[in-house]
Design an enzyme around this catalytic site. Structure first.
Site, PDB file in Angstrom:
ATOM      1  N   HIS A 116       0.819  -1.222   0.000  1.00 25.06           N
ATOM      2  CA  HIS A 116       0.000   0.000   0.000  1.00 25.06           C
ATOM      3  C   HIS A 116       0.848   1.265   0.000  1.00 25.06           C
ATOM      4  O   HIS A 116       0.338   2.346  -0.307  1.00 25.06           O
ATOM      5  CB  HIS A 116      -0.998  -0.005   1.161  1.00 25.06           C
ATOM      6  CG  HIS A 116      -0.430   0.280   2.506  1.00 25.06           C
ATOM      7  ND1 HIS A 116      -0.196  -0.705   3.438  1.00 25.06           N
ATOM      8  CD2 HIS A 116      -0.066   1.436   3.105  1.00 25.06           C
ATOM      9  CE1 HIS A 116       0.277  -0.171   4.545  1.00 25.06           C
ATOM     10  NE2 HIS A 116       0.373   1.135   4.365  1.00 25.06           N
ATOM     11  N   ASP A 147       0.162  -7.488   1.298  1.00 27.71           N
ATOM     12  CA  ASP A 147       0.623  -6.119   1.535  1.00 27.71           C
ATOM     13  C   ASP A 147       2.147  -6.026   1.570  1.00 27.71           C
ATOM     14  O   ASP A 147       2.720  -5.384   2.459  1.00 27.71           O
ATOM     15  CB  ASP A 147       0.030  -5.564   2.833  1.00 27.71           C
ATOM     16  CG  ASP A 147      -0.004  -4.030   2.846  1.00 27.71           C
ATOM     17  OD1 ASP A 147       0.492  -3.422   1.883  1.00 27.71           O
ATOM     18  OD2 ASP A 147      -0.519  -3.464   3.833  1.00 27.71           O
ATOM     19  N   SER A 225       4.553   2.322   7.892  1.00 26.06           N
ATOM     20  CA  SER A 225       4.274   1.203   6.993  1.00 26.06           C
ATOM     21  C   SER A 225       5.503   0.811   6.195  1.00 26.06           C
ATOM     22  O   SER A 225       6.132   1.646   5.546  1.00 26.06           O
ATOM     23  CB  SER A 225       3.149   1.568   6.024  1.00 26.06           C
ATOM     24  OG  SER A 225       1.932   1.650   6.688  1.00 26.06           O
TER      25      SER A 225
END
Length: 518
Positions: A116, A147, A225
């Site tokens: 993402h 992911d 992230s």
């Protein structure tokens, strides 16, 4: 198929994009993305991935200063310029935006980050710790379900003094962990510390799948992230999401999922997905239910309700079979199996870790008798795809009608929630209308599936296109759901199509993603 008048759609679309932009078209998921974005986008996402002021736990003995010094030389900041396609007007993209995340170096001169972080990217740059220089990066492989993404940099200068992190094992409960990354609030590398709270099957917000994940109380905020979670001198996982409804609940992708992704890319050249039995089942916790299906007092398992016809399990298993064990590991009445000492985890974890076309051994109770079946597992596309990143949506335009396959992003964008489970992904999905005299009187139709074209059952978007383009009758007839009918003079409709494309500045009448045609 969905019919919607363009002017109404434009007003509605503008509202939707403001409200769902920070979700990357996944507003129904419980867990938010952990992504640093520009000011407007960050504000829309703050409810999902905001930080916490709670005091972090003190470092434990296995997160030492030496391990921190070692890991910090592997961590990088990722700068992303991206543009998302318009789900409701699939021939166009939305304006470019900027976002950021984290990543780290692994063996083979590769950088690992979250999918993402780089989804729908146009341009990528990476900056290493202690350097002012940004280096251009390319995506080598990406797995939206897990992911994860691999980046490559074709510049030897970047790799000087970079230390690749080694993959460790799944950490134990209450083991201390340090999370590295570039979260919001500053420009330099950040380190937060915490403990492992749980290791269990968890829904991944970005891809909408359920895989193994580590829960931690270490702070994970927008921008973290893709950063590594470190135990000792090894990487225990990748930070990727948090629970916005609670304090100090963040999630880390564990090394078994990472290894599965990396191995698939190394062996096959690309990511191919995670395997599944693709069955629906129910728990057997009710004693009356167990007695009805002739289960002995010592037996436990799950009841099969439905089997996907596209899966290998469909050839061997039946509705009302009881799966007692998988690969000689007993399945509980709660669908869980033993995992590390007294921990328990959903049995699907065993299936998801299989390679493409490997088999699982299932012990099955059928009509009171036990059987064994070897089932070949593979990734099976869901009925309605949960995402559509890194590509333009498929569509076909004829006489002002826009045909697109049904996808979860479209459902989210149009607030259609009840039809997702009844359409197969290869079917022609929805339709909106670009207003023109040729389709006058049809613009109020909406939420209707196209059943037939000139009496022929529609199989998928490509098939629909072929049926329309090869029409030899004077009139083109579309039979829709709820017995609705559209009739167009074919010659006039053909001529109107070119004019409509020109009027609305649409470059092409069609765009195909060939995964829809399989």
């Amino acid at each position: 198929m969905l019919f919607r008048f363009l002017q109404t759609l434009a007003r509605f679309c503008r509202f939707l994009l403001i409200s769902v932009l920070g979700f990357r078209f996944s507003p129904l998921l419980l867990l938010g993305y952990v992504k640093l974005q520009d000011e407007n986008k960050h504000n829309s996402e703050s409810a999902l991935a905001s930080g916490t002021d709670a005091k972090q736990p003190e470092a434990a003995e296995n997160v030492t200063s030496s391990s921190i010094d070692f890991a910090v030389n592997s961590v990088v900041k990722v700068f992303t310029v991206y543009s998302m396609p318009s789900v409701l007007q699939p021939w166009r993209n939305w304006p470019q935006q900027e976002s950021g995340g984290s990543g780290f170096v692994i063996s083979g001169k590769k950088i690992l980050t979250n999918a993402h972080v780089v989804a729908d990217h146009i341009f990528l740059q990476v900056r290493k710790h202690g350097s002012p220089t940004k280096y251009k990066a390319q995506v080598r492989a990406i797995g939206h379900e897990c992911d994860l993404a691999i980046l490559e940099i074709d510049n030897e200068e970047f790799w000087e003094d970079m230390i690749p992190l080694e993959l460790g094992e799944i950490p134990s409960l209450d083991e201390s962990v340090a999370v590295f990354g570039y979260p919001t609030g500053g420009d330099s590398v950040s380190i937060t510390k915490g403990y492992v709270s749980r290791v269990e099957y968890t829904r991944y917000a970005h891809g909408g799948t359920t895989l193994l994940a580590i829960q931690t109380d270490a702070a994970i905020n927008p921008g973290n992230s893709g950063g590594p979670a470190i135990i000792g001198n090894k990487m225990a996982g990748v930070a990727f999401q948090k629970d916005p409804s609670a304090d100090n609940i963040g999630y880390i992708i564990p090394t078994p999922v990472i290894k599965h992704f990396l191995t698939a890319v190394e062996e096959n050249g690309q990511y191919g997905g995670f395997c599944t039995l693709d069955i629906s089942y129910q728990l057997m916790e009710n004693s009356q239910l167990r007695n009805h299906f002739k289960m002995g007092p010592e037996m436990t398992g799950i009841l099969i309700n439905e089997i996907n016809p596209l899966s290998d399990a469909y050839k061997r298993l039946r509705k009302d079979d009881i799966i007692l064990a998988i690969d000689d590991v007993l399945i509980g009445n709660d669908a869980k199996v033993t995992f590390r000492n007294k921990e328990r985890i959903n049995f699907n974890h065993f299936v998801s870790m299989k390679k493409l076309d490997e088999t699982v051994l299932l012990q099955v109770l059928r009509d009171g008798k036990e059987h064994e079946f070897h089932i070949m597992v593979k990734p099976v596309p869901p009925l309605v795809p949960g995402h559509q990143y890194d590509k333009l949506p498929s569509y076909y335009i004829f006489a002002g009608f826009v045909f697109v396959p049904l996808t979860q992003p479209y459902i989210d964008s149009t607030l259609i929630c009840n039809c997702a489970i009844k359409y197969m992904p290869e079917k022609a999905g929805e339709q909106l209308v670009l207003a023109d005299d040729i389709n006058a009187g049809y613009t109020d139709f909406k939420n209707l599936k196209v059943i037939k074209v000139n009496g022929v059952q529609v199989e998928n978007l490509k098939h629909l296109t072929e049926l329309v383009e090869t029409c030899w009758t004077e009139d083109l007839r579309l039979d829709l759901e709820n017995e609705k009918v559209v009739v167009l003079n074919y010659a006039n409709a053909k001529e109107a199509t070119s004019l409509i494309l020109e009027l609305h500045r649409i470059p092409s009448a069609n765009e195909y993603d060939y995964q829809w045609q399989s």
